[in-house]
Design a protein around this motif. Structure first.
Motif, PDB file in Angstrom:
ATOM      1  N   ASP A 191     -47.838  45.094 -14.383  1.00  0.00           N
ATOM      2  CA  ASP A 191     -48.625  46.227 -13.912  1.00  0.00           C
ATOM      3  C   ASP A 191     -49.504  45.797 -12.759  1.00  0.00           C
ATOM      4  O   ASP A 191     -50.320  44.880 -12.890  1.00  0.00           O
ATOM      5  CB  ASP A 191     -49.509  46.773 -15.044  1.00  0.00           C
ATOM      6  N   VAL A 192     -49.352  46.448 -11.628  1.00  0.00           N
ATOM      7  CA  VAL A 192     -50.133  46.111 -10.457  1.00  0.00           C
ATOM      8  C   VAL A 192     -51.360  47.006 -10.321  1.00  0.00           C
ATOM      9  O   VAL A 192     -52.260  46.733  -9.524  1.00  0.00           O
ATOM     10  CB  VAL A 192     -49.260  46.227  -9.182  1.00  0.00           C
ATOM     11  N   SER A 193     -51.456  48.063 -11.134  1.00  0.00           N
ATOM     12  CA  SER A 193     -52.543  49.028 -10.971  1.00  0.00           C
ATOM     13  C   SER A 193     -53.867  48.530 -11.530  1.00  0.00           C
ATOM     14  O   SER A 193     -54.933  48.939 -11.078  1.00  0.00           O
ATOM     15  CB  SER A 193     -52.176  50.354 -11.646  1.00  0.00           C
ATOM     16  N   GLY A 194     -53.805  47.668 -12.543  1.00  0.00           N
ATOM     17  CA  GLY A 194     -55.034  47.195 -13.174  1.00  0.00           C
ATOM     18  C   GLY A 194     -55.614  48.162 -14.171  1.00  0.00           C
ATOM     19  O   GLY A 194     -56.828  48.121 -14.455  1.00  0.00           O
ATOM     20  N   MET A 195     -54.783  49.018 -14.762  1.00  0.00           N
ATOM     21  CA  MET A 195     -55.289  49.970 -15.757  1.00  0.00           C
ATOM     22  C   MET A 195     -56.018  49.227 -16.881  1.00  0.00           C
ATOM     23  O   MET A 195     -55.476  48.308 -17.484  1.00  0.00           O
ATOM     24  CB  MET A 195     -54.155  50.799 -16.353  1.00  0.00           C
ATOM     25  N   PRO A 196     -57.259  49.630 -17.185  1.00  0.00           N
ATOM     26  CA  PRO A 196     -58.002  48.967 -18.262  1.00  0.00           C
ATOM     27  C   PRO A 196     -57.302  49.147 -19.610  1.00  0.00           C
ATOM     28  O   PRO A 196     -56.771  50.221 -19.913  1.00  0.00           O
ATOM     29  CB  PRO A 196     -59.354  49.682 -18.250  1.00  0.00           C
ATOM     30  N   GLY A 197     -57.300  48.106 -20.410  1.00  0.00           N
ATOM     31  CA  GLY A 197     -56.772  48.194 -21.759  1.00  0.00           C
ATOM     32  C   GLY A 197     -55.305  47.880 -21.906  1.00  0.00           C
ATOM     33  O   GLY A 197     -54.781  47.887 -23.019  1.00  0.00           O
ATOM     34  N   VAL A 198     -54.613  47.583 -20.813  1.00  0.00           N
ATOM     35  CA  VAL A 198     -53.184  47.263 -20.908  1.00  0.00           C
ATOM     36  C   VAL A 198     -52.958  46.085 -21.846  1.00  0.00           C
ATOM     37  O   VAL A 198     -52.033  46.085 -22.671  1.00  0.00           O
ATOM     38  CB  VAL A 198     -52.592  46.976 -19.513  1.00  0.00           C
ATOM     39  N   ALA A 199     -53.827  45.079 -21.747  1.00  0.00           N
ATOM     40  CA  ALA A 199     -53.676  43.888 -22.586  1.00  0.00           C
ATOM     41  C   ALA A 199     -54.765  43.827 -23.659  1.00  0.00           C
ATOM     42  O   ALA A 199     -55.347  42.782 -23.926  1.00  0.00           O
ATOM     43  CB  ALA A 199     -53.696  42.626 -21.730  1.00  0.00           C
ATOM     44  N   ARG A 200     -55.016  44.978 -24.275  1.00  0.00           N
ATOM     45  CA  ARG A 200     -55.894  45.051 -25.444  1.00  0.00           C
ATOM     46  C   ARG A 200     -55.103  45.659 -26.607  1.00  0.00           C
ATOM     47  O   ARG A 200     -54.142  46.401 -26.392  1.00  0.00           O
ATOM     48  CB  ARG A 200     -57.134  45.894 -25.159  1.00  0.00           C
ATOM     49  N   PRO A 201     -55.506  45.371 -27.855  1.00  0.00           N
ATOM     50  CA  PRO A 201     -54.744  45.870 -29.010  1.00  0.00           C
ATOM     51  C   PRO A 201     -54.679  47.392 -29.064  1.00  0.00           C
ATOM     52  O   PRO A 201     -55.593  48.098 -28.623  1.00  0.00           O
ATOM     53  CB  PRO A 201     -55.525  45.304 -30.205  1.00  0.00           C
ATOM     54  N   VAL A 202     -53.595  47.885 -29.639  1.00  0.00           N
ATOM     55  CA  VAL A 202     -53.433  49.332 -29.805  1.00  0.00           C
ATOM     56  C   VAL A 202     -54.541  49.901 -30.665  1.00  0.00           C
ATOM     57  O   VAL A 202     -55.017  51.022 -30.435  1.00  0.00           O
ATOM     58  CB  VAL A 202     -52.043  49.635 -30.421  1.00  0.00           C
ATOM     59  N   ALA A 203     -54.993  49.137 -31.647  1.00  0.00           N
ATOM     60  CA  ALA A 203     -56.065  49.597 -32.532  1.00  0.00           C
ATOM     61  C   ALA A 203     -57.354  49.881 -31.777  1.00  0.00           C
ATOM     62  O   ALA A 203     -58.189  50.669 -32.239  1.00  0.00           O
ATOM     63  CB  ALA A 203     -56.325  48.555 -33.626  1.00  0.00           C
ATOM     64  N   GLU A 204     -57.518  49.284 -30.605  1.00  0.00           N
ATOM     65  CA  GLU A 204     -58.701  49.530 -29.778  1.00  0.00           C
ATOM     66  C   GLU A 204     -58.458  50.637 -28.756  1.00  0.00           C
ATOM     67  O   GLU A 204     -59.340  50.936 -27.950  1.00  0.00           O
ATOM     68  CB  GLU A 204     -59.095  48.249 -29.032  1.00  0.00           C
ATOM     69  N   GLY A 205     -57.259  51.207 -28.766  1.00  0.00           N
ATOM     70  CA  GLY A 205     -56.907  52.194 -27.763  1.00  0.00           C
ATOM     71  C   GLY A 205     -56.178  51.606 -26.580  1.00  0.00           C
ATOM     72  O   GLY A 205     -55.896  52.317 -25.605  1.00  0.00           O
ATOM     73  N   GLY A 206     -55.874  50.298 -26.633  1.00  0.00           N
ATOM     74  CA  GLY A 206     -55.134  49.652 -25.555  1.00  0.00           C
ATOM     75  C   GLY A 206     -53.645  49.870 -25.684  1.00  0.00           C
ATOM     76  O   GLY A 206     -53.163  50.528 -26.613  1.00  0.00           O
ATOM     77  N   LEU A 207     -52.900  49.292 -24.761  1.00  0.00           N
ATOM     78  CA  LEU A 207     -51.439  49.425 -24.805  1.00  0.00           C
ATOM     79  C   LEU A 207     -50.795  48.371 -25.684  1.00  0.00           C
ATOM     80  O   LEU A 207     -49.617  48.505 -26.029  1.00  0.00           O
ATOM     81  CB  LEU A 207     -50.854  49.335 -23.393  1.00  0.00           C
ATOM     82  N   GLY A 208     -51.524  47.299 -26.019  1.00  0.00           N
ATOM     83  CA  GLY A 208     -51.019  46.339 -26.985  1.00  0.00           C
ATOM     84  C   GLY A 208     -50.347  45.111 -26.418  1.00  0.00           C
ATOM     85  O   GLY A 208     -49.843  44.275 -27.178  1.00  0.00           O
ATOM     86  N   PHE A 209     -50.320  44.960 -25.078  1.00  0.00           N
ATOM     87  CA  PHE A 209     -49.709  43.770 -24.494  1.00  0.00           C
ATOM     88  C   PHE A 209     -50.600  42.548 -24.737  1.00  0.00           C
ATOM     89  O   PHE A 209     -51.830  42.656 -24.842  1.00  0.00           O
ATOM     90  CB  PHE A 209     -49.501  43.954 -22.989  1.00  0.00           C
ATOM     91  N   ASP A 210     -49.970  41.384 -24.809  1.00  0.00           N
ATOM     92  CA  ASP A 210     -50.718  40.139 -24.954  1.00  0.00           C
ATOM     93  C   ASP A 210     -51.251  39.655 -23.615  1.00  0.00           C
ATOM     94  O   ASP A 210     -52.325  39.045 -23.551  1.00  0.00           O
ATOM     95  CB  ASP A 210     -49.827  39.067 -25.575  1.00  0.00           C
ATOM     96  N   TYR A 211     -50.485  39.892 -22.555  1.00  0.00           N
ATOM     97  CA  TYR A 211     -50.871  39.470 -21.207  1.00  0.00           C
ATOM     98  C   TYR A 211     -50.464  40.546 -20.209  1.00  0.00           C
ATOM     99  O   TYR A 211     -49.591  41.363 -20.475  1.00  0.00           O
ATOM    100  CB  TYR A 211     -50.160  38.169 -20.785  1.00  0.00           C
ATOM    101  N   ARG A 212     -51.098  40.503 -19.064  1.00  0.00           N
ATOM    102  CA  ARG A 212     -50.632  41.264 -17.916  1.00  0.00           C
ATOM    103  C   ARG A 212     -50.439  40.291 -16.764  1.00  0.00           C
ATOM    104  O   ARG A 212     -51.129  39.258 -16.666  1.00  0.00           O
ATOM    105  CB  ARG A 212     -51.625  42.366 -17.541  1.00  0.00           C
ATOM    106  N   LEU A 213     -49.507  40.583 -15.891  1.00  0.00           N
ATOM    107  CA  LEU A 213     -49.281  39.743 -14.717  1.00  0.00           C
ATOM    108  C   LEU A 213     -50.384  39.972 -13.683  1.00  0.00           C
ATOM    109  O   LEU A 213     -50.733  41.122 -13.389  1.00  0.00           O
ATOM    110  CB  LEU A 213     -47.925  40.050 -14.088  1.00  0.00           C
ATOM    111  N   ALA A 214     -50.915  38.885 -13.139  1.00  0.00           N
ATOM    112  CA  ALA A 214     -51.903  38.984 -12.060  1.00  0.00           C
ATOM    113  C   ALA A 214     -51.154  39.186 -10.745  1.00  0.00           C
ATOM    114  O   ALA A 214     -51.058  38.283  -9.901  1.00  0.00           O
ATOM    115  CB  ALA A 214     -52.776  37.732 -12.020  1.00  0.00           C
ATOM    116  N   MET A 215     -50.624  40.386 -10.564  1.00  0.00           N
ATOM    117  CA  MET A 215     -49.674  40.640  -9.484  1.00  0.00           C
ATOM    118  C   MET A 215     -50.294  40.608  -8.098  1.00  0.00           C
ATOM    119  O   MET A 215     -49.606  40.398  -7.093  1.00  0.00           O
ATOM    120  CB  MET A 215     -48.978  41.977  -9.720  1.00  0.00           C
TER     121      MET A 215
END
Length: 476
Positions: A191-215
């Protein structure tokens, strides 16, 4: 033959591209036609399983480049018009077509699409024992406009009507399924957009990824090399760019990706040294272009490795500065296989600079194995001098000192250190085994001095040659 090389360098994971079946070789594996099939170009399903078993035996995790962001538009090979309509799996009409990729877009609101794709996640984990996924094209999935030619400048861009809520829900489900099937599975978002929560747990309202690429990092390095001489680089800008991320989400840092290695673009080494690489990469050759390129290649990678994330990614061959590009047989190149390879022999030849770059990459990985710097959140700037081109910072217990000046070396350079201890050089980009000039001896011990500097109670004096960097470790 390649997996032992990767393990010997100190990497602990392999990301495999172009595994899922695709009809066009030149798509580099991103126009998928058969989501549950192993590409027949590279071998059989059993051979893939054996490869993964061998990787596991070497201590390597294996991640699949999973393409659920779009599908090939071919009717004969793919899902397009599988039932005679254009909307069984995809959005109907214009919304179902990706203009930039010339491919079709899934309708994630449909249960059968969710079932199809989620079962695909489970299939690769269970049947082939992959250890996780790099999800391709997440930015395209998240936004109705696919993030095309868009600059994300405010939170309104992340949470407005442009967000595809069905895609958000699908990605949350996909991460839940992956981690339910294998609790140790690793998922990474492209993800190049930097959407907050992409790499946060689903239980917190995130998308649940462990990492995001620093594109943004590889794009930044390429832009810098294109637009400015290294003499004109602003070190504070570089430092800030590499740290420009949410530290509550883990990132994968990388200096260059497969995009730069593909035909039509240039890797960092080829951009800096170009045709000189054909004639002057021998250790005995003396070329200012090569000296500069080799020095900056190591410094750029060390900066990126130590600042840009909580994990580090390298595209195969770039660790030793592979010349030229990767290309696959296609009509435009006469169906040639000439560039569908990496020349590993270059890294094996001790008379070539490639050998030194490869050795440097191995030594750099060893730093993390010994000091676990990539998972250490303590990063502090210790000194920055734009006029003399010096940047010094700490990550965890280690001190990283860079001199980007093209000609000036600094003897008895005083730098602040965080601990009241002597410091020893554990990595020196200028060491001859790494293709350096050997202007400062490796393993040098710098005694601590009770001389305050920049808010620290102690400092050391070092010798830092031009266009070189050193990593210092406190001695107990």
């Amino acid at each position: 033959r390649i997996l032992p090389r990767i393990a010997a360098l100190g990497y602990n994971a392999v990301q495999m591209m172009a595994v899922m079946e695709h009809p066009y070789y030149g798509s580099f594996g991103y126009h998928i036609s058969s989501f549950f099939a192993v590409s027949s170009r590279f071998g059989t399903p059993e051979e893939l399983k054996r490869l993964i078993d061998v990787a596991h035996g070497l201590g390597l995790h294996v991640l699949l480049d999973l393409v659920h962001s779009h599908a090939v538009k071919n009717v004969n090979e793919g899902l397009n018009r599988f039932d005679g309509t254009d909307h069984q799996y995809f959005h109907a009409g214009a919304r179902g077509y990706h203009t930039a990729w010339d491919s079709l877009l899934f309708d994630y609101s449909k249960y059968e699409v969710q079932r199809f794709l989620l079962s695909n996640v489970r299939y690769w984990l269970e049947e082939f024992r992959f250890d996780g996924f790099r999800f391709d094209g997440v930015t395209s999935m998240l936004y109705h406009d696919h993030g095309l030619a868009k600059t994300f400048t405010s939170y309104d861009d992340y949470f407005g009507g442009n967000v595809d809520a069905d895609a958000v829900l699908y990605l949350q489900l996909a991460n839940d399924v992956a981690h339910a099937v294998d609790a140790r599975a690793v998922t990474i978002a492209e993800d190049v957009s930097g959407m907050p929560g992409v790499a946060r747990p689903v239980a917190e309202g995130g998308l649940g990824f462990d990492y995001r690429l620093a594109m943004g990092v590889p794009d930044y390095w390429i832009k810098l090399l294109k637009e400015k001489r290294d003499e004109d680089w602003v070190l504070g800008e570089i430092y800030g760019t590499l740290l420009n991320r949410r530290f509550t989400e883990k990132h994968v840092g990388y200096a260059e990706s497969h995009d730069q290695a593909l035909v039509g673009d240039k890797t960092l080494t080829f951009r800096m040294m170009d045709q000189e690489m054909y004639w002057n990469m021998g250790n005995a050759s003396r070329s200012q272009v090569i000296e500069r390129g080799v020095a900056l290649h190591k410094m750029i990678r060390l900066l990126t490795f130590s600042l840009a994330g909580e994990a580090y990614l390298n595209f195969m061959g770039n660790e030793f500065g592979h010349p030229e590009w990767v290309d696959f047989p296609r009509e435009e190149n006469g169906r040639s296989y000439q560039h569908a390879r990496r020349q590993w022999s270059l890294a094996d030849d001790p008379t070539l600079r490639y050998h030194g770059l490869n050795a440097f990459d191995q030594a750099m990985q060893q730093i993390d194995r010994e000091f676990h710097v990539l998972c250490d959140h303590l990063i502090e700037q210790l000194a920055l001098h734009e006029d003399t081109k010096q940047l010094v910072y700490r990550r965890g217990p280690l001190v990283f000192a860079f001199n980007f000046h093209p000609t000036n070396s600094y003897a008895d350079l005083r730098i602040p250190v965080p601990d009241a201890a002597d410091y020893r050089v554990i990595l020196n980009t200028d060491d001859p085994p790494f293709g350096g000039q050997g202007r400062s001896p490796g393993g040098t011990l710098y005694p601590v001095q009770s001389v305050p500097m920049y808010g620290r109670n102690q400092s050391v004096q070092i010798y830092l040659p031009a266009r070189s960097a050193q990593v210092l470790a406190p001695q107990s």
